[in-house]
Design a protein around this motif. Structure first.
Motif, short mmCIF file in Angstrom:
data_model
loop_
_atom_site.label_atom_id
_atom_site.label_comp_id
_atom_site.label_asym_id
_atom_site.label_seq_id
_atom_site.Cartn_x
_atom_site.Cartn_y
_atom_site.Cartn_z
N ASP A 129 0.82 -1.21 0.00
CA ASP A 129 0.00 0.00 0.00
C ASP A 129 0.86 1.25 0.00
OD1 ASP A 129 -2.62 -1.41 2.09
OD2 ASP A 129 -2.36 -1.38 -0.08
N VAL A 131 2.12 3.21 2.42
CA VAL A 131 1.61 4.27 3.29
C VAL A 131 2.78 4.85 4.06
CG1 VAL A 131 0.00 4.85 5.14
CG2 VAL A 131 -0.60 3.10 3.46
N LEU A 137 -0.94 8.28 1.42
CA LEU A 137 -0.79 7.25 0.39
C LEU A 137 0.25 7.70 -0.62
CD1 LEU A 137 -4.47 6.15 -0.38
CD2 LEU A 137 -2.72 4.84 0.79
N SER A 142 -2.82 3.63 -6.10
CA SER A 142 -3.88 4.08 -5.19
C SER A 142 -4.25 5.53 -5.47
CB SER A 142 -3.43 3.92 -3.74
OG SER A 142 -3.15 2.58 -3.45
N THR A 238 -5.17 9.92 2.13
CA THR A 238 -4.92 8.83 3.05
C THR A 238 -5.91 7.72 2.72
OG1 THR A 238 -6.47 9.59 4.75
CG2 THR A 238 -4.24 10.49 4.83
N GLU A 239 -5.92 6.69 3.53
CA GLU A 239 -6.85 5.59 3.27
C GLU A 239 -8.29 5.97 3.62
OE1 GLU A 239 -5.14 2.42 5.56
OE2 GLU A 239 -4.11 1.61 3.79
N GLU A 240 -8.48 7.07 4.41
CA GLU A 240 -9.82 7.46 4.84
C GLU A 240 -10.34 8.74 4.19
OE1 GLU A 240 -7.32 7.04 7.16
OE2 GLU A 240 -7.79 4.94 7.59
N LYS A 273 -14.03 8.27 2.95
CA LYS A 273 -14.35 6.86 2.65
C LYS A 273 -15.56 6.44 3.48
CE LYS A 273 -12.73 3.38 0.19
NZ LYS A 273 -11.42 2.83 0.55
#
Length: 287
Positions: A129, A131, A137, A142, A238-240, A273
């Motif tokens: 990923d 990160v 990210l 991604s 970011t992932e969120e 997300k």
């Protein structure tokens, strides 16, 4: 030792020669009659004892001899087919299985290997990923996916047809958070205006601008930009959550009046997300 008397006994100080049976002195080491060499009395006794021991087999040896004779006389028994193989397999199983501790050790070893493999896979997936320590990210794949998704969201939300206003508005709200839905409703024309716009056939199209000349030519033909050719850039991700800057060409046409108004604008989309994917939580013009 004794010599031989008249009655057949041997008198004191004499002995009988073992070779010729003549009576000679007890200390003699050579027979004066037959000339045979004789052992001294003490050694002769020891030699006699050794001959006695060799002549008389021990009890254990006698038993072994008797047992061997019995075994020789016994008829050989026919071997049962497969009996030898079964005993060999049984012996092998006992050596490897024992009391079950080896099986338990083997099972535990396999479980440890599986657990180690799963842990390695989880670490590898996490590392893929890319990160950063600040949770940003950095993986190109991604980030590209977020940009592509933001292009679709912006074009859907900023497009509008007066003739199908209710349908278009409902579709746009599904792509927003509840707070963004309230802000979006404030930008919509009132009910009376919508009827008027529908009579005029007003239509608003939003297209993210292409970056290449080929993309610009495609846009003139009504085609949208594709992937990396779109004027979109990630500010943070970011992932969120993510913030994306897009250059949008928004045009409003009214066929009955033959008027067209084009409004190019930089828009900043803030995405979060949710359970159903990325949603717009804020949308405003770039300052």
């Amino acid at each position: 030792m004794t010599g031989v008397r008249a009655n057949g006994s041997v008198s004191t100080g004499q002995k009988e020669c073992p070779f010729c049976a003549e009576t000679i002195k007890a200390a003699a080491i050579k027979c004066r009659y037959c000339g045979s060499d004789l052992l001294p009395p003490a050694e002769e006794q020891k030699d006699q004892d050794v001959r006695d021991e060799v002549a008389a087999p021990e009890e254990g040896e006698a038993s072994a001899v008797d047992s061997g004779a019995d075994e020789t006389e016994m008829e050989p028994q026919a071997e049962v087919e497969g009996e030898g193989d079964f005993e060999e397999r049984t012996g092998l199983a006992e050596r490897w299985l024992g009391d079950g501790s080896r099986v338990l050790t083997a099972v535990l070893g396999v479980l440890l290997l599986v657990a180690g493999g799963l842990l390695w896979l989880a670490i590898d997936m996490a590392s893929n990923d890319d990160v950063s320590p600040s949770r940003e990210l950095t993986a190109a794949g991604s980030r590209a996916a977020i940009m592509e998704h933001s292009v679709d969201l912006a074009q859907t939300v900023m497009s509008y047809q007066a003739a199908s206003a209710e349908k278009d508005i409902a579709a746009a709200k599904k792509l927003m958070t509840p707070a963004m839905q309230k802000d979006y409703e404030k930008t919509l024309p009132g009910e009376d205006k919508r009827e008027e716009q529908a009579d005029l056939g007003i239509k608003v199209d939003a297209e993210v601008a292409p970056l290449s000349e080929e993309g610009a030519k495609a846009a003139e033909e009504g085609k949208a930009c594709v992937d990396e050719d779109c004027a979109a850039s990630i500010i943070s991700a970011t992932e969120e959550s993510a913030k994306v800057l897009l250059f949008v060409n928004q045009s409003a046409t009214a066929p009955k009046t033959k008027n067209t108004v084009v409004s190019p604008t930089w828009e900043v989309l803030t995405l979060v997300k949710g359970d159903g994917g990325w949603l717009i939580s804020e949308m405003k013009a770039a300052s």
